[in-house]
Write a protein that holds these residues in place. Sequence first.
Motif, PDB file in Angstrom:
ATOM      1  N   SER A  29      48.477  39.961  31.447  1.00  7.60           N
ATOM      2  CA  SER A  29      50.337  39.103  30.649  1.00  7.60           C
ATOM      3  C   SER A  29      50.630  39.947  30.048  1.00  7.60           C
ATOM      4  CB  SER A  29      49.824  37.712  29.668  1.00  7.60           C
ATOM      5  OG  SER A  29      48.484  38.365  28.895  1.00  7.60           O
ATOM      6  N   LYS A  30      49.670  41.832  29.446  1.00  8.40           N
ATOM      7  CA  LYS A  30      50.116  42.548  28.570  1.00  8.40           C
ATOM      8  C   LYS A  30      50.293  43.844  30.530  1.00  8.40           C
ATOM      9  CE  LYS A  30      49.958  41.647  24.563  1.00  8.40           C
ATOM     10  NZ  LYS A  30      50.908  42.257  23.328  1.00  8.40           N
ATOM     11  N   GLY A  31      49.863  43.492  31.593  1.00  6.62           N
ATOM     12  CA  GLY A  31      49.940  44.654  32.428  1.00  6.62           C
ATOM     13  C   GLY A  31      49.179  44.484  33.772  1.00  6.62           C
ATOM     14  N   GLN A  32      49.235  45.525  34.220  1.00 11.05           N
ATOM     15  CA  GLN A  32      48.227  45.598  35.493  1.00 11.05           C
ATOM     16  C   GLN A  32      47.142  46.742  34.908  1.00 11.05           C
ATOM     17  OE1 GLN A  32      50.538  46.131  38.537  1.00 11.05           O
ATOM     18  NE2 GLN A  32      50.699  44.010  39.017  1.00 11.05           N
ATOM     19  N   ILE A  33      45.640  46.482  35.203  1.00 13.64           N
ATOM     20  CA  ILE A  33      44.692  47.483  35.352  1.00 13.64           C
ATOM     21  C   ILE A  33      43.469  47.751  36.614  1.00 13.64           C
ATOM     22  CG2 ILE A  33      43.033  47.941  34.163  1.00 13.64           C
ATOM     23  CD1 ILE A  33      44.207  45.741  31.482  1.00 13.64           C
ATOM     24  N   THR A  34      43.771  48.475  36.742  1.00 17.06           N
ATOM     25  CA  THR A  34      43.075  49.218  38.328  1.00 17.06           C
ATOM     26  C   THR A  34      41.838  49.653  37.701  1.00 17.06           C
ATOM     27  OG1 THR A  34      45.509  49.687  39.431  1.00 17.06           O
ATOM     28  CG2 THR A  34      43.154  50.502  40.228  1.00 17.06           C
ATOM     29  N   ILE A  35      41.073  48.849  38.388  1.00 16.48           N
ATOM     30  CA  ILE A  35      39.584  49.559  37.841  1.00 16.48           C
ATOM     31  C   ILE A  35      38.885  49.713  39.579  1.00 16.48           C
ATOM     32  CG2 ILE A  35      37.417  48.853  37.216  1.00 16.48           C
ATOM     33  CD1 ILE A  35      39.100  46.021  35.760  1.00 16.48           C
ATOM     34  N   GLU A  36      39.066  51.243  39.757  1.00 11.73           N
ATOM     35  CA  GLU A  36      37.288  51.135  40.792  1.00 11.73           C
ATOM     36  C   GLU A  36      36.072  50.749  40.579  1.00 11.73           C
ATOM     37  OE1 GLU A  36      35.722  55.790  42.523  1.00 11.73           O
ATOM     38  OE2 GLU A  36      37.296  55.894  41.056  1.00 11.73           O
ATOM     39  N   LEU A  37      35.562  50.829  41.220  1.00  7.57           N
ATOM     40  CA  LEU A  37      33.933  49.826  41.187  1.00  7.57           C
ATOM     41  C   LEU A  37      33.292  50.484  41.629  1.00  7.57           C
ATOM     42  CD1 LEU A  37      34.685  46.439  42.288  1.00  7.57           C
ATOM     43  CD2 LEU A  37      34.634  47.571  40.600  1.00  7.57           C
ATOM     44  N   PHE A  38      32.086  50.815  41.252  1.00  7.68           N
ATOM     45  CA  PHE A  38      30.646  51.910  41.713  1.00  7.68           C
ATOM     46  C   PHE A  38      29.468  51.394  42.678  1.00  7.68           C
ATOM     47  CE2 PHE A  38      31.922  54.530  37.116  1.00  7.68           C
ATOM     48  CZ  PHE A  38      33.343  54.909  37.988  1.00  7.68           C
ATOM     49  N   PRO A  39      29.680  50.586  43.451  1.00  3.03           N
ATOM     50  CA  PRO A  39      28.797  49.887  44.243  1.00  3.03           C
ATOM     51  C   PRO A  39      27.047  50.894  44.648  1.00  3.03           C
ATOM     52  CG  PRO A  39      30.251  50.883  46.118  1.00  3.03           C
ATOM     53  CD  PRO A  39      31.086  51.141  44.240  1.00  3.03           C
ATOM     54  N   ASN A  40      27.541  52.221  44.316  1.00  4.40           N
ATOM     55  CA  ASN A  40      26.297  52.616  44.685  1.00  4.40           C
ATOM     56  C   ASN A  40      25.191  53.131  42.889  1.00  4.40           C
ATOM     57  OD1 ASN A  40      26.829  53.827  47.246  1.00  4.40           O
ATOM     58  ND2 ASN A  40      28.432  54.998  46.399  1.00  4.40           N
ATOM     59  N   GLU A  41      26.143  52.808  41.655  1.00  2.00           N
ATOM     60  CA  GLU A  41      25.384  53.095  40.504  1.00  2.00           C
ATOM     61  C   GLU A  41      25.002  51.848  40.300  1.00  2.00           C
ATOM     62  OE1 GLU A  41      28.292  54.705  41.370  1.00  2.00           O
ATOM     63  OE2 GLU A  41      27.852  56.313  40.910  1.00  2.00           O
ATOM     64  N   ALA A  42      25.978  49.994  41.057  1.00  2.00           N
ATOM     65  CA  ALA A  42      26.032  49.340  39.273  1.00  2.00           C
ATOM     66  C   ALA A  42      26.064  48.061  41.299  1.00  2.00           C
ATOM     67  CB  ALA A  42      26.298  48.818  38.998  1.00  2.00           C
TER      68      ALA A  42
END
Length: 181
Positions: A29-42
């Motif tokens: 509701s405050k805007g958009q957040i783009t997130i890169e995920l770390f499948p190699n680390e977690a």
Amino acid sequence: MKLLLSLFILFLSHSSFATENPTVMMDTSKGQITIELFPNEAPKTVANFLAYIEKDGYENTNFHRVINGFMIQGGGFSADTGKRVDTLAPIENESTNGVSNKRGTISMARTNAPHSASRQFFINHKDNAFLDANVNKWGYAVFGQVTSGMEVVDSIAVVQTAGADKPIQSIVINSIKLLTK
């Protein structure tokens, strides 16, 4: 479900097609957040997060705990009812992956039990190295990094809160969607 998660983890770690990390878009509701995920680390944590995205996209949940200068936590309560939403089984803590709880990283929330994380996550509003694992304690597993929309995180972090650091006005997570695999 465990077999599906295991196969997904195996695919991510051994696939020649996995040239870039998965990216998700969190619409709030405050805007958009783009997130890169770390499948190699977690790998288990990322697979768990993606399973919730596939299940319900975190649709209509909220940021229920906000502490300016620390973190914003969400994903576990309905924005409509305020009640907890259904969770999958807790996952193994991957906080020893070498990734620090720095400003803009996303980590799994959990209870005092180290392997209790399920659905809730938090985005670090500042560097929080004290949340990292060390030889004497379990930490909180970092599994991604905000790549755009940190100004949205900042705007959420400064909202007015009441008891238990709950925002007075609901900050809704409309959805989280996978953009790239």
